[in-house]
Scaffold this active site. Structure first.
Site, PDB file in Angstrom:
ATOM      1  N   GLU A  83      13.234  51.213  38.918  1.00 42.24           N
ATOM      2  CA  GLU A  83      11.848  51.471  38.516  1.00 42.24           C
ATOM      3  C   GLU A  83      10.881  51.295  39.676  1.00 42.24           C
ATOM      4  O   GLU A  83      10.858  50.249  40.332  1.00 42.24           O
ATOM      5  CB  GLU A  83      11.456  50.536  37.364  1.00 42.24           C
ATOM      6  CG  GLU A  83      10.078  50.815  36.803  1.00 42.24           C
ATOM      7  CD  GLU A  83       9.772  49.998  35.561  1.00 42.24           C
ATOM      8  OE1 GLU A  83       8.582  49.808  35.261  1.00 42.24           O
ATOM      9  OE2 GLU A  83      10.723  49.556  34.896  1.00 42.24           O
ATOM     10  N   LYS A 269       9.235  41.745  29.049  1.00 41.60           N
ATOM     11  CA  LYS A 269      10.046  42.763  29.701  1.00 41.60           C
ATOM     12  C   LYS A 269       9.585  42.932  31.139  1.00 41.60           C
ATOM     13  O   LYS A 269      10.401  43.084  32.065  1.00 41.60           O
ATOM     14  CB  LYS A 269       9.947  44.084  28.945  1.00 41.60           C
ATOM     15  CG  LYS A 269      10.811  45.213  29.509  1.00 41.60           C
ATOM     16  CD  LYS A 269      10.104  46.055  30.545  1.00 41.60           C
ATOM     17  CE  LYS A 269      10.996  47.182  31.049  1.00 41.60           C
ATOM     18  NZ  LYS A 269      10.367  47.967  32.143  1.00 41.60           N
ATOM     19  N   ASP A 285      25.339  37.220  36.031  1.00 41.24           N
ATOM     20  CA  ASP A 285      25.453  37.769  34.684  1.00 41.24           C
ATOM     21  C   ASP A 285      24.044  37.964  34.143  1.00 41.24           C
ATOM     22  O   ASP A 285      23.489  37.104  33.463  1.00 41.24           O
ATOM     23  CB  ASP A 285      26.263  36.821  33.797  1.00 41.24           C
ATOM     24  CG  ASP A 285      26.515  37.382  32.406  1.00 41.24           C
ATOM     25  OD1 ASP A 285      25.873  38.389  32.033  1.00 41.24           O
ATOM     26  OD2 ASP A 285      27.337  36.802  31.667  1.00 41.24           O
ATOM     27  N   HIS A 383       1.356  52.659  38.955  1.00 43.71           N
ATOM     28  CA  HIS A 383       2.774  52.970  38.762  1.00 43.71           C
ATOM     29  C   HIS A 383       3.060  54.425  39.118  1.00 43.71           C
ATOM     30  O   HIS A 383       4.039  54.726  39.818  1.00 43.71           O
ATOM     31  CB  HIS A 383       3.171  52.693  37.314  1.00 43.71           C
ATOM     32  CG  HIS A 383       4.579  53.083  36.986  1.00 43.71           C
ATOM     33  ND1 HIS A 383       5.659  52.336  37.379  1.00 43.71           N
ATOM     34  CD2 HIS A 383       5.080  54.160  36.337  1.00 43.71           C
ATOM     35  CE1 HIS A 383       6.774  52.923  36.970  1.00 43.71           C
ATOM     36  NE2 HIS A 383       6.442  54.035  36.324  1.00 43.71           N
TER      37      HIS A 383
END
Length: 431
Positions: A83, A269, A285, A383
């Site tokens: 991203e 998030k 992990d 963005h």
């Protein structure tokens, strides 16, 4: 060791080979470590040993977040992420707290929980009391399994017992608390839980079903905080008045996330936009880390923010994060993945605690980047500006055309959309 200075002025202007060469010199990396970045694919033999039914390999970009000072040491932090704007936002916000010394950590010991489920106890309360009475014996049995872990100061430290109500009736749940030192700990904890299961059955009079680690690592917390002055939070220059307005907007945005689980989910998030890419880069992990972090946000409360933001008495913005961070430098993919080894070498770390604080600091910085953007001009403009080159390629621009198309879109002053990109591509091609 961490690098001498994480401020790499003009780093983004360099070519990819030039960036690799600079980092190799700064972090004193070996030729093999640099080659692991340049030749990004695993060899098929290594890939085939890592998982089952291997058919190939899959690459993602490795970026480097700069400007991080944590506990008075500089870090260059690798991100493996697809991203746009994530690395830039974390780097930008990390720079803005340097006036107040950067980030400060206060992590807890690396203690993981192993759960043992007992059903069919005639009297669950008596079974609980019997298990607690045998605590020392059970701890010793656990530690006999892994004397090397004990030698380095780890091992089973305590035993807890709970009685829970379920649709199947009452269950007795035993928690073994294991200090895993520099390992993530799943193998050690699971082995200990399985080893003492027969003892637990004998003591409790019940039947053991599950014996497994919990990824809700409430005893293994990464805690990081930082302070941002109004001057540093201003859009440009050192406008303290404007910086105070930005701080007030950030706090209002945080209060929304703290009060509303719908907002908190997207808020968190964004935090994991930094934490998970570092976990991937360093062979961790990341699914366990994601699971534990989100679960902790609902542990004993309604799901809310992973971070906390407030103003201090001087009007500075103070942010903090506290989340489970089950990471390790012993075992797992890091032992065999050359890219993960190179990324850990770039970080210059030698303990799981250092990796945990780097990940938490990056999460805090990433969160501020998103909150600051949302509280000012909105998140999409920045963005899309960083995503523009990808959009040019998606529109069909050749490699030699991408910069020209991107520049034309920027110069137009229009909102960055695919339609604007396609129009710019047609213009560049003279259509």
């Amino acid at each position: 060791m961490p690098v001498d200075n994480s401020r790499l002025k003009g780093f983004y202007k360099l070519s990819v080979p030039e960036r690799r060469a600079m980092l190799a010199e700064i972090a004193e990396l070996s030729d093999e470590q640099v080659a692991a970045w340049e030749n990004a694919e695993l060899d098929e033999g290594t890939a085939d040993r890592m998982i089952e039914n291997v058919i190939g390999r899959y690459s993602l970009p490795i970026g480097v977040a700069t400007n991080f000072i944590i506990d008075d040491e500089h870090y260059l932090i690798p991100f493996v992420v697809e991203e746009a704007s994530v690395v830039a936002a974390a780097s930008n916000m990390a720079k803005r707290c340097q006036a107040k010394g950067g980030f400060t950590s206060n992590n807890t010991d690396p203690v993981m929980i192993g759960q043992i489920q007992i059903v069919g106890c005639e009297n669950p309360s008596d079974s609980r009391d019997a298990i607690l009475a045998a605590k020392d014996e059970l701890i010793q049995s656990c530690n006999d399994v892994d004397p090397i872990l004990v030698k380095f100061g780890g091992g089973c430290k305590d035993v807890e017992v709970r009685i829970i109500e379920t649709m199947s009736g009452q269950m007795v749940i035993v928690h073994i608390l294991v200090d895993c030192r520099d390992a993530m700990g799943a193998n050690a904890v699971n082995t200990m839980a399985e080893t003492i299961a027969p003892q637990i059955e004998s003591i409790s009079g019940g039947t053991v079903i599950l014996r497994i680690i919990s990824n809700l690592a409430v005893h293994r917390l990464a805690r990081v905080s930082a302070t941002f002055t109004p001057e540093e939070m201003a859009d440009t220059g050192t406008d303290a008045t404007r910086g105070t307005e930005v701080i007030n907007g950030v706090i209002q945005a945080y209060h929304f996330a703290a009060a509303d689980p719908f907002r908190a989910t997207t808020h968190n998030k964004g935090i994991m936009n930094a934490i998970s890419p570092i976990a991937i880069a360093c062979g961790q992990d990341w699914r366990a880390i994601e699971s534990g972090a989100h679960s902790y946000c609902a542990y004993g409360r309604e799901y809310g923010s992973m971070t906390h933001w407030e103003k201090d008495d001087d009007g500075n913005l103070v942010g903090s994060i506290e989340i489970p961070m089950a990471v390790g430098l012993v075992g797992g993919a890091i032992r065999i993945h050359p890219g993960a080894q190179a990324n850990v070498a770039l970080l210059g770390i030698n303990s799981a605690d250092q990796l945990a604080k780097c990940m938490a600091a990056a999460g805090l910085a990433q969160n501020l980047g998103a909150l600051r953007a949302l509280a000012t001009g909105g998140i999409q403009a920045g963005h899309m500006k960083l995503h523009l080159r990808n959009m040019c390629a998606s529109a069909g621009a050749e490699e030699s055309e991408i910069e020209a198309v991107a520049n034309k879109v920027r110069e137009s002053g229009e909102r960055i959309t695919m339609a604007a990109v396609e129009a710019a591509l047609n213009s560049v091609r003279g259509n």
